[in-house]
Design an enzyme around this catalytic site. Sequence first.
Site, PDB file in Angstrom:
ATOM      1  N   ASP A   1       0.873  -1.148   0.000  1.00 45.37           N
ATOM      2  CA  ASP A   1       0.000   0.000   0.000  1.00 45.37           C
ATOM      3  C   ASP A   1       0.921   1.211   0.000  1.00 45.37           C
ATOM      4  O   ASP A   1       1.899   1.251   0.728  1.00 45.37           O
ATOM      5  CB  ASP A   1      -0.858  -0.017   1.276  1.00 45.37           C
ATOM      6  CG  ASP A   1      -1.900   1.058   1.256  1.00 45.37           C
ATOM      7  OD1 ASP A   1      -1.930   1.869   2.180  1.00 45.37           O
ATOM      8  OD2 ASP A   1      -2.672   1.099   0.283  1.00 45.37           O
TER       9      ASP A   1
ATOM     10  N   ASP B   1      -0.996  -0.843   6.568  1.00 45.80           N
ATOM     11  CA  ASP B   1      -1.308  -0.472   7.941  1.00 45.80           C
ATOM     12  C   ASP B   1      -2.215  -1.545   8.549  1.00 45.80           C
ATOM     13  O   ASP B   1      -3.188  -1.947   7.955  1.00 45.80           O
ATOM     14  CB  ASP B   1      -2.028   0.887   7.914  1.00 45.80           C
ATOM     15  CG  ASP B   1      -2.370   1.345   9.309  1.00 45.80           C
ATOM     16  OD1 ASP B   1      -3.242   0.735   9.944  1.00 45.80           O
ATOM     17  OD2 ASP B   1      -1.763   2.327   9.756  1.00 45.80           O
TER      18      ASP B   1
ATOM     19  N   ASP C   1      -5.885  -0.972   6.866  1.00 42.92           N
ATOM     20  CA  ASP C   1      -5.913  -1.862   5.716  1.00 42.92           C
ATOM     21  C   ASP C   1      -6.311  -3.277   6.109  1.00 42.92           C
ATOM     22  O   ASP C   1      -6.068  -4.212   5.348  1.00 42.92           O
ATOM     23  CB  ASP C   1      -4.530  -1.898   5.047  1.00 42.92           C
ATOM     24  CG  ASP C   1      -4.166  -0.555   4.440  1.00 42.92           C
ATOM     25  OD1 ASP C   1      -2.976  -0.218   4.393  1.00 42.92           O
ATOM     26  OD2 ASP C   1      -5.113   0.149   4.015  1.00 42.92           O
TER      27      ASP C   1
END
Lengths: 82, 710
Positions: free
Chosen positions: B395, B594, B598
């Site tokens: 990400d 995270d 996430d």
Amino acid sequence: MEPTESKPSAKAIFSLFNLGCSGCSRVIERKLRKMSGIKNVTVNYVTDTVLVNYDPARVSTEDIRTFMKRLGYDSAERHHGA
Amino acid sequence: MAKDIVCGMYVDETKTPFKAERRGTTYYFCSQNCLDTFLKPEVEFRHLKIMTTFALTLGALTAFLEYAYPPLVGSTDWNLTILGLPNYGWLFLLATPVQFVAGWRFYKGTRDAIRAKQANMDSLIAIGTTAAWAYSALITFFRGFFPQVLVATGPEVYFTETGLIIGFILLGKAMEHIVKGKASEAVRKLLDLQPKMAKRLRDGVEEEIPVENVAVNDILVIRPGERVPVDAIVVTGYSSVDQSVVTGESMPVEKKLGDEVIGATINKTGMLQIKATKIGADTTLSQIVKMVEEAIVSRAPIQRMADLISSYFVPLVVAVGVGGFAFWYFVGGLPFAMAFIILISVLIVACPCALGIATPAAIMIGAAKGAQNGILIKNGEYLEKAHKLQSVVFDKTGTLTVGAPSLTDVIALPEFTESQVLRYAAIAEVGSEHPLGEAIVRGAKEQGMTIDNAEEFQAIPGHGVKAVFKQQQILLGNRKLMKDHGLEAGEIESKLQSLEEEGKTAMLVAVDKRLAGVVAVADTLKETASEAVNELRSMDIEVIMMTGDNKRTANAIARKLGINSVLAEVLPGDKAKVIKELRTDGKIVAMVGDGINDAPALAASDVGIAIGSGTDIAKEAGGIVLIKDDVRDVVTAIQLSKKTVRKIKENLFWAFFYNVALIPVAAGALIPLFGTRAILNPIYAAIAMAASSVTVTMNSMLLNRWKPRT
């Protein structure tokens, strides 16, 4: 990724004292799992510990210890940090 | 006051007589019972060592008397008499204690086997050695009993064999104990880091209390050189703290007012007063330990397979043994004693004992090593999957980038000034929790502007924000947002594109349905990010970047990092779906992001890697939690898992190898080639068993030497 369980469940860890060989640990797992009220058993041969997932309404930790004693293994319940 | 770690009670260390020292630390206990419980493993191990030495010594003596001594004095072992007692009598006297004292545990094991209605190694050894001993005893005392085996050199007795077999098997068990100790030690080292006492400041008085009595919001005092007892926040003072116990990094971190400190870290130079935030099982250290313990108890799929194999292995080998015996005795016409030896040899190699420690030992040491370096693996399954990874999806925001974007450009269209454009943008983003919005507001404030609050505010994911201020409608966002409101970028499009090609996120600003300008924001890339990407690619792992940014910005950033595959314009809610799609090809995919925001995407991947968890470990989703914010830890985690899985495979190989290699020989496969000399002396079988335990032990301990490559 946590399994959702509908029945109340508790976890207990026991230290085993006379675990002779790795084969015996598998035997304990199989036998203990068949006990009513026990959901899951994992024996760690390396640390001599048993992790039990059980239904506290149907079986108590003392019951578990007695059962294991009958199989020939002394145990003590572990408190966190011991 | 000290805590009895067996029962949890508090004991006065000056008064209690029950104490024990282990590895430099003194432990105190409330009763003899608890002391015994604590010492039990050590007592058992000492007992085992004594028995092993006893058995091996007497066994060696027996061997000497049976094989070496007679030729020395020019006699045969059968005819020899020493001090009035026939040689065989001496052999009996030497071997019997070994059989029943050192070998007692095998009889206990046999009783357990009967209770459990399941054969185990102890019962096999007991049967084999007892039969050999009984047979030998019979020959010794009833010389006339087996005339057919009378040969010039006398009937064979097997006292040496029983003694040495027992000795070597015990040696193997001792090795297993050593491994168990070493593996547990790695975990215990983590636990030992927890300070037992804390100094609490209450009403100006400092009091030393057990760490369990610390309550949240208590003020504690930490002096230089002391360990922080619980997770807390600094209220007074300034110091630097060595956080290596939790993160593996020994560079001290500065702590000042308002900074978090982690329990078990070491305070270095200054004095601190801290307010407890998390205690007991909530502290970072407790969570780490809990996670390591759970990883150890979990079953890696490899292990389940090994267990399955061995559950068939043992009965199969016993059958081979019995079959071999029957074959050689009835068909091959070998004397009973020889055929019996064959049976014993096979029985001894039947049990892959080292198998029981092969996987757990490696996982334990691997998980503990990881924890020492701020890499927490939640269970054995993830450890295995991590080593098979083919793709890693990162990400972008907060993982590859620092996560603190800042304002870089403001461009105004002819009818507006730049400060107007910025001001409108900031008003629209006041109170925004989005890092892009925060960057705009910060940038505006830095230019000295005062930002008013918008009267209405609406965030549209994937598009931007819409706000109303003093009856003016402000739009801030991407082309999609503008298009929805009938606006086109127009002349400013090329400016937009060039900003994006620099890797910046450019947002259009519109006021009352007229385009006003562009604000651009950029996030700094983490320095370690491209290094990590390169490492992963050199490991043949595909690196993919996932972001909500538009394609041009995403590609520009990816190029800087050396990433070829980009998934851009991904809406936050779609992240999990995207991951699932990647997996449909059967690829093993890891997602790095995270742990909290996430979480669904992490859960959707094969291995979710939560990065930068800091102290809130328990809430993190994912199979692997990285405490530090360092992207290179992803590489380290994968390397560790590869090393650990390799170790497991090696151990499993060695656990089975000795057995599998010896079974044919033990069963007499070489007899047709070399005659009866090729019968495997069961002592060698026992040595092989000990050797497999030793090999697995030493091999696992090697894992302790692993260091992360930085």
